[in-house]
Design a protein around this motif. Structure first.
Motif, short mmCIF file in Angstrom:
data_model
loop_
_atom_site.label_atom_id
_atom_site.label_comp_id
_atom_site.label_asym_id
_atom_site.label_seq_id
_atom_site.Cartn_x
_atom_site.Cartn_y
_atom_site.Cartn_z
N PHE A 1 0.85 -1.19 0.00
CA PHE A 1 0.00 0.00 0.00
C PHE A 1 0.89 1.24 0.00
N SER A 2 0.56 2.16 -0.87
CA SER A 2 1.23 3.46 -0.89
C SER A 2 0.18 4.54 -1.00
N SER A 3 0.16 5.42 -0.03
CA SER A 3 -0.82 6.51 -0.07
C SER A 3 -0.47 7.53 -1.15
N LYS A 4 0.81 7.61 -1.49
CA LYS A 4 1.28 8.57 -2.49
C LYS A 4 1.62 7.85 -3.80
N GLY B 1 -1.96 3.46 -4.14
CA GLY B 1 -2.80 2.54 -3.38
C GLY B 1 -2.26 1.13 -3.36
N ILE B 2 -3.04 0.19 -3.90
CA ILE B 2 -2.69 -1.23 -3.91
C ILE B 2 -2.40 -1.62 -5.36
N THR C 1 -6.17 7.39 1.33
CA THR C 1 -6.17 6.53 2.51
C THR C 1 -6.17 5.06 2.06
N LYS C 2 -5.89 4.17 2.99
CA LYS C 2 -5.92 2.74 2.68
C LYS C 2 -7.34 2.31 2.29
N GLU C 3 -8.32 2.88 2.95
CA GLU C 3 -9.72 2.57 2.64
C GLU C 3 -10.05 2.96 1.19
N GLU D 1 -11.14 0.62 -2.09
CA GLU D 1 -12.28 0.94 -2.98
C GLU D 1 -11.85 0.93 -4.45
N ILE D 2 -10.72 1.57 -4.74
CA ILE D 2 -10.23 1.65 -6.12
C ILE D 2 -9.92 0.25 -6.64
N SER D 3 -9.23 -0.55 -5.82
CA SER D 3 -8.88 -1.91 -6.24
C SER D 3 -10.11 -2.77 -6.49
#
Length: 167
Positions: free
Chosen positions: A27-30, A42-43, A62-64, A68-70
């Protein structure tokens, strides 16, 4: 996991699939550049739900939001993925392996792959072995540790092991 095979249309990404996806992609927020130099967030997402490509200038998420995107990406991918294997029977483990490949390498690569051709011919073990052909990123052989994409090769070895174990 059960080795029972059912028509692909009745299968869907399992909880193990998502756990494995997060384990490999992290996971990467950036935004960052993946091993193929593609902006990713993200993921392992390279696009958002509306198909807008990730840019290096995008704001952190955010991780959440990454989940959602994944999930949106995978649910869209699954439609094309299932159509590409119309009438084929797979176990849940095989389905997850090939869907993960599809997420990582894309539908176009999946459609032209020998894995898909082998599955359409009922050659499940040969399809598993064909996973090992996919070891290149940006023309670099990822089975060579010094090429800085070793994780891609490790993921393929893991997919292969899971696939063979499902036979």
């Amino acid at each position: 996991m059960s080795k029972n095979k059912v028509i692909v249309g009745f299968l869907g990404a399992s909880a193990l699939f998502f756990g494995s996806l997060i384990g490999y992609e992290g996971f990467s927020s950036k935004p960052y550049l993946d091993s193929g130099k593609v902006p990713t967030i993200g993921i392992g997402s390279t696009v958002y739900e509306d198909k807008t490509k990730v840019k290096m200038t995008d704001k952190p998420i955010t991780k959440e939001r990454a989940i959602e995107i994944s999930k949106a990406h995978i649910s869209k991918d699954e439609v094309s993925f299932k159509k590409s294997l119309d009438g084929v029977k797979l176990s849940q483990a095989e389905y997850d392996v090939y869907l993960d490949f599809n997420y990582n390498f894309g539908q176009a690569n999946w459609n032209q792959s020998s894995m898909r051709r082998r599955l359409l011919q009922g050659q499940h073990r040969q399809a598993c072995d064909a996973l090992l052909k996919w070891k290149y990123v940006a023309k670099k052989d990822c089975s060579v540790r010094s090429n800085n994409c070793w994780g891609v090769w490790q993921r393929q070895l893991d997919r292969h092991q899971k696939c063979v174990g499902a036979q």
